[in-house]
Design a protein around this motif. Structure first.
Motif, PDB file in Angstrom:
ATOM      1  N   TYR A   8       0.494  -1.362  -0.023  1.00 18.87           N
ATOM      2  CA  TYR A   8       0.142   0.198   0.100  1.00 18.87           C
ATOM      3  C   TYR A   8       0.578   1.419   0.179  1.00 18.87           C
ATOM      4  O   TYR A   8       2.145   1.519   1.005  1.00 18.87           O
ATOM      5  N   GLU A  10       0.441   5.497  -0.663  1.00 18.67           N
ATOM      6  CA  GLU A  10      -0.354   6.552  -0.343  1.00 18.67           C
ATOM      7  C   GLU A  10       0.267   7.612  -0.334  1.00 18.67           C
ATOM      8  O   GLU A  10       1.644   8.189   0.212  1.00 18.67           O
ATOM      9  N   THR A  11      -0.305   8.951  -1.734  1.00 20.99           N
ATOM     10  CA  THR A  11       0.317  10.497  -1.484  1.00 20.99           C
ATOM     11  C   THR A  11      -0.563  11.044  -1.287  1.00 20.99           C
ATOM     12  O   THR A  11      -1.894  11.049  -0.709  1.00 20.99           O
ATOM     13  N   GLU A  12      -0.814  12.095  -1.465  1.00 19.54           N
ATOM     14  CA  GLU A  12      -0.752  14.138  -1.149  1.00 19.54           C
ATOM     15  C   GLU A  12      -2.472  13.605  -1.916  1.00 19.54           C
ATOM     16  O   GLU A  12      -3.067  13.453  -0.820  1.00 19.54           O
ATOM     17  N   ARG A  13      -2.058  12.818  -3.256  1.00 15.86           N
ATOM     18  CA  ARG A  13      -3.930  12.815  -3.454  1.00 15.86           C
ATOM     19  C   ARG A  13      -4.245  11.481  -4.099  1.00 15.86           C
ATOM     20  O   ARG A  13      -5.480  10.948  -4.506  1.00 15.86           O
ATOM     21  N   VAL A  15      -4.127   6.982  -3.557  1.00 17.28           N
ATOM     22  CA  VAL A  15      -3.963   5.923  -3.005  1.00 17.28           C
ATOM     23  C   VAL A  15      -3.228   4.606  -4.001  1.00 17.28           C
ATOM     24  O   VAL A  15      -4.101   4.759  -4.796  1.00 17.28           O
ATOM     25  N   ARG A  17      -2.817   0.707  -4.331  1.00 17.94           N
ATOM     26  CA  ARG A  17      -3.399  -0.583  -3.639  1.00 17.94           C
ATOM     27  C   ARG A  17      -3.753  -1.620  -4.722  1.00 17.94           C
ATOM     28  O   ARG A  17      -3.446  -1.757  -6.000  1.00 17.94           O
ATOM     29  N   TRP A  71      -0.261  -1.925  -9.473  1.00 17.78           N
ATOM     30  CA  TRP A  71      -0.791  -1.177  -8.514  1.00 17.78           C
ATOM     31  C   TRP A  71      -2.671  -0.441  -9.139  1.00 17.78           C
ATOM     32  O   TRP A  71      -2.365  -0.037  -9.785  1.00 17.78           O
ATOM     33  N   LYS A  76      -7.791   9.661  -3.769  1.00 16.23           N
ATOM     34  CA  LYS A  76      -8.767  10.299  -2.981  1.00 16.23           C
ATOM     35  C   LYS A  76      -9.944  10.170  -3.109  1.00 16.23           C
ATOM     36  O   LYS A  76     -10.667   9.893  -2.304  1.00 16.23           O
TER      37      LYS A  76
END
Length: 183
Positions: A8, A10-13, A15, A17, A71, A76
């Motif tokens: 997983y 995660e960045t600022e904007r 995901v 996954r 991925w 988000k």
């Protein structure tokens, strides 16, 4: 190198996954069923969601291998549905250099989303997996893909003539790379 599989991210904007079988409809609707998205890709536009479902039925079990890096890209603000994909599509040079491939629904093009996803995957592969070099290439008729690569610090290396076949036929490929020490 320390293979850890698709974790997983995660960045600022975004995901990033793992895909799930329940992603079939969103994948078909958002990019796999869109001929504009698949124009320069090596796999054909999916004719219906059953094709997408079969692909996911092949992909999901591959996550049991620690060298599977694929991925779903989730914006988000859109909730859990994926808008694209990014993966290690090949291992080059004796398995030490991953080649990254990516695609995303056209509604999200030119917003810096793919650059954000590629940058996160580059960081992950250098920092968590320990690769020394990452490569990517694109059809020379798709220069926006090269723009994503350059924005992430990848450097142009060469044009390989007639190096690939995609939905437009035989094509020349622009090749890019980044070394761990280049960041």
């Amino acid at each position: 190198m320390n293979h850890v599989g698709a974790q997983y991210i995660e960045t600022e904007r975004l995901v990033l996954r793992r895909f799930d079988l329940s992603d079939a409809q969103a994948m078909f609707d958002n990019w796999a069923g869109d001929a504009e998205v698949t124009k320069y890709l090596t796999w054909p536009t999916h004719s219906d969601v059953s094709v997408t479902r079969k692909i996911l039925e092949e992909w999901v079990p591959q996550y049991s291998k620690d060298d599977c890096y694929r991925w779903a890209i989730v914006l988000k603000e859109n909730g859990p549905q994926p808008i694209g994909s990014i993966d290690v599509c090949h291992w080059r040079e004796n398995g030490d250099s991953p080649e990254i491939g990516y695609c995303m629904g056209s509604r999200w093009w030119h917003q810096g989303i793919m650059s954000e996803a590629l940058g996160a995957v580059i960081d992950f592969l250098f920092d968590r997996v320990g690769v020394e070099r990452i490569v990517a290439r694109h059809d020379v008729n798709n220069p926006h893909s090269g723009g994503v690569m350059r924005k992430c610090g990848m450097k142009f290396e060469e044009i390989q003539e007639k190096a690939n076949r995609n939905n437009q036929g035989e094509c020349d490929c622009a090749c890019y790379a980044i070394e761990a020490g280049d960041r």
